[in-house]
Design a protein around this motif. Structure first.
Motif, PDB file in Angstrom:
ATOM      1  N   GLU A 285       0.832  -1.211   0.000  1.00 23.98           N
ATOM      2  CA  GLU A 285       0.000   0.000   0.000  1.00 23.98           C
ATOM      3  C   GLU A 285       0.863   1.256   0.000  1.00 23.98           C
TER       4      GLU A 285
ATOM      5  N   ASN B 159     -12.916  13.495  -4.465  1.00 24.71           N
ATOM      6  CA  ASN B 159     -13.627  12.275  -4.848  1.00 24.71           C
ATOM      7  C   ASN B 159     -13.184  11.739  -6.209  1.00 24.71           C
TER       8      ASN B 159
ATOM      9  N   GLY C  98      -8.955   9.535  -4.853  1.00 26.07           N
ATOM     10  CA  GLY C  98      -9.729   8.511  -4.154  1.00 26.07           C
ATOM     11  C   GLY C  98      -8.941   7.232  -3.964  1.00 26.07           C
ATOM     12  N   ALA C  99      -8.189   6.830  -5.002  1.00 26.21           N
ATOM     13  CA  ALA C  99      -7.379   5.616  -4.895  1.00 26.21           C
ATOM     14  C   ALA C  99      -6.273   5.794  -3.858  1.00 26.21           C
ATOM     15  N   LYS C 100      -5.660   6.953  -3.839  1.00 26.88           N
ATOM     16  CA  LYS C 100      -4.601   7.215  -2.863  1.00 26.88           C
ATOM     17  C   LYS C 100      -5.166   7.227  -1.447  1.00 26.88           C
ATOM     18  N   THR C 101      -6.334   7.847  -1.275  1.00 24.94           N
ATOM     19  CA  THR C 101      -6.977   7.869   0.035  1.00 24.94           C
ATOM     20  C   THR C 101      -7.337   6.460   0.476  1.00 24.94           C
ATOM     21  N   GLY C 102      -7.804   5.639  -0.477  1.00 26.47           N
ATOM     22  CA  GLY C 102      -8.139   4.261  -0.154  1.00 26.47           C
ATOM     23  C   GLY C 102      -6.928   3.489   0.347  1.00 26.47           C
ATOM     24  N   ALA C 103      -5.769   3.700  -0.290  1.00 22.62           N
ATOM     25  CA  ALA C 103      -4.545   3.035   0.149  1.00 22.62           C
ATOM     26  C   ALA C 103      -4.134   3.510   1.540  1.00 22.62           C
TER      27      ALA C 103
ATOM     28  N   ASN D  13      -6.186   4.616   3.863  1.00 26.69           N
ATOM     29  CA  ASN D  13      -7.127   4.017   4.809  1.00 26.69           C
ATOM     30  C   ASN D  13      -6.793   2.550   5.054  1.00 26.69           C
ATOM     31  N   SER D  14      -6.352   1.863   4.003  1.00 30.83           N
ATOM     32  CA  SER D  14      -5.965   0.457   4.155  1.00 30.83           C
ATOM     33  C   SER D  14      -4.795   0.319   5.120  1.00 30.83           C
TER      34      SER D  14
ATOM     35  N   SER E 106      -6.047   0.704   8.611  1.00 31.19           N
ATOM     36  CA  SER E 106      -6.750  -0.509   9.040  1.00 31.19           C
ATOM     37  C   SER E 106      -5.768  -1.640   9.315  1.00 31.19           C
TER      38      SER E 106
END
Length: 455
Positions: A40, A385, A390-395, A397-398, A401
């Motif tokens: 990530e 958005n 969005g993809a960078k934010t998703g990474a 957040n991963s 987590s």
């Protein structure tokens, strides 16, 4: 039985080594999480590269999406007499310029005094020095009582609006106050000075012919297409509408004001280069080497596919106008996805039809031309958005987590190892007790054997 302070002492077994092996085996459970975090982080770095390339492309599109670019004028100067700069109010034209006289500053020296650091102003009271200029204006400067020539100089220079700059010159015998007008031009020229009290020195107004101690300042005299123009300084504004002439020396020059084709050509070239750099970045991030099996960090990534799809849609699309597609101005899309410029076609469009070029890139509003559409597209991709952000934010957040999961797993492993340690301690104690019992029984049997043998 006393407590065992170190594992294995009671049993003689390598329980510490066994416990270390069990802990290593348990911590292997963390490795997949660490690898996922690394993956990530690699993606986040790759998304950052993509964002940078997109931003650079957006900047180049912004530059083309400015109608003022296609209205800008440049000045081409021949000869050494002047330099020139054109602004938005300038009009195309050609001008023959002759500089007959440069603007100069007036100068005036004083008569001499014996020392520069000896008081020359009456010690009992302040005096007023009055400077007189060629336009009959005056400036009064208060000199402190007991001032030296050096202090007179400093007081004049400390007065920001005195109209002169003061220095001290040694003529080999005496020290003189030398005044030079702050501004060029005849009216600003220093012509005389006087004191309210007893004068410590006088103005040396020797012949004003360019060789004496008093030299009057002059206005610049130039000729523009046969029209004589005077100016108090060597930066002449307004003689030609929208053009500033900077006089450099006496002589002749030609000035041509024409459309700034170079700026437009450079902006278009920067647009193409920025797109090709973006395409190159995407190629590196999505590459795959079949021989080594190495893959780019974003191979198969959906955000990258979205970027490529949106880019193709905009750059291969059409806008209304005389030029409707990039190919109409000599820019073609190659098989590798990059853009290529036909220099002759682009030069023709830039040199002969900037209005149509402006309509193509700018359009009627900020979003209707090709550059405006490209800018809007990148803005959407990079918005909160958008696909890339969005993809960078998703990474990110991963990773957060995974970090929480890692912490929970570590706590679980620590608890497991703690339980093993307790159990091993108990085992060590039991074996120690059994060893003691075995030793006792052995002693008893040995004693019984010995007794039976005697009987």
């Amino acid at each position: 039985m006393g407590a065992i302070s170190s594992l294995g002492i009671g049993s003689g077994l390598d329980l510490n080594g066994l416990l270390d092996q069990l802990e290593d085996a348990e911590r292997e459970k963390l490795v997949p999480i660490e690898r996922q975090v690394e993956t990530e982080n690699t993606k986040i770095s790759a998304y950052g590269q993509l964002q940078s390339a997109l931003s650079a492309f957006q900047d180049s599109a912004d530059a083309l999406n400015d109608s003022a670019l296609y209205e800008s004028l440049s000045s081409n100067v021949g000869g050494e007499a002047v330099t020139a700069a054109a602004d938005a109010e300038a009009q195309p034209g050609s001008y023959n310029i002759s500089v007959d006289t440069m603007a100069t500053r007036g100068t005036l020296a004083s008569t001499g005094v014996g020392a520069a650091d000896t008081p020359i102003i009456d010690a009992d009271a302040d005096q007023t020095l009055t400077l007189t200029f060629a336009d009959n204006s005056t400036k009064e400067i208060t000199l402190a009582a007991g001032s030296t020539l050096e202090e007179v100089r400093d007081t004049i220079n400390a007065s920001g609006d005195s109209g002169v700059n003061a220095t001290i010159v040694n003529d080999g015998t005496d020290f003189r106050l030398a005044l030079s007008s702050s501004e060029t031009g005849a009216d600003a020229s220093i012509s005389n000075f006087s004191f309210t009290g007893v004068a410590p020195f006088d103005a040396d107004r020797d012949v004003d012919d360019g060789t004496g101690t008093h030299q009057s300042g002059t206005d610049a005299l130039l000729n523009v297409n046969g029209i004589e123009i005077t100016s108090p300084n060597n930066q002449v504004e307004g003689a030609i509408q929208g053009v500033t002439l900077n006089l450099q020396e006496e002589g002749e020059s030609t000035v041509k004001i024409e459309q700034d084709t170079l700026a437009v050509r450079e902006a278009v070239t920067s647009f193409v280069d920025a797109y090709n750099d973006l395409k190159g970045t995407i190629g590196e991030l999505t590459s795959f080497d079949s021989e080594t099996g190495e893959a780019g960090d974003l191979l198969g990534d959906s955000a990258v596919r979205t970027v490529e799809s949106r880019m193709r849609s905009v750059l291969s699309g059409a806008v209304e106008g005389e030029f409707s597609m990039l190919s109409d101005i000599g820019i073609s899309l190659q098989t590798d996805g990059k853009l290529e410029i036909d220099a002759d076609e682009l030069d023709n469009a830039v040199s002969n039809n900037q209005d149509a070029l402006s309509a193509f890139f700018v359009g009627d509003s900020d979003e209707t031309g090709m550059a405006g559409q490209a800018n809007t597209m990148v803005e959407q991709l990079l918005s909160t958005n958008g696909a890339v952000t969005g993809a960078k934010t998703g990474a990110e957040n991963s990773i957060e987590s995974l970090g929480e999961r890692y912490t929970r797993m570590e706590q679980s492993i620590d608890q497991t190892i703690s339980r093993y340690r307790t159990q091993f301690g108990q085992l060590d104690g039991i074996i120690a007790q059994m060893n003691q019992t075995s030793s006792y029984l052995t002693q008893q049997f040995d004693a019984l054997d010995a007794q039976l043998g005697r009987n």
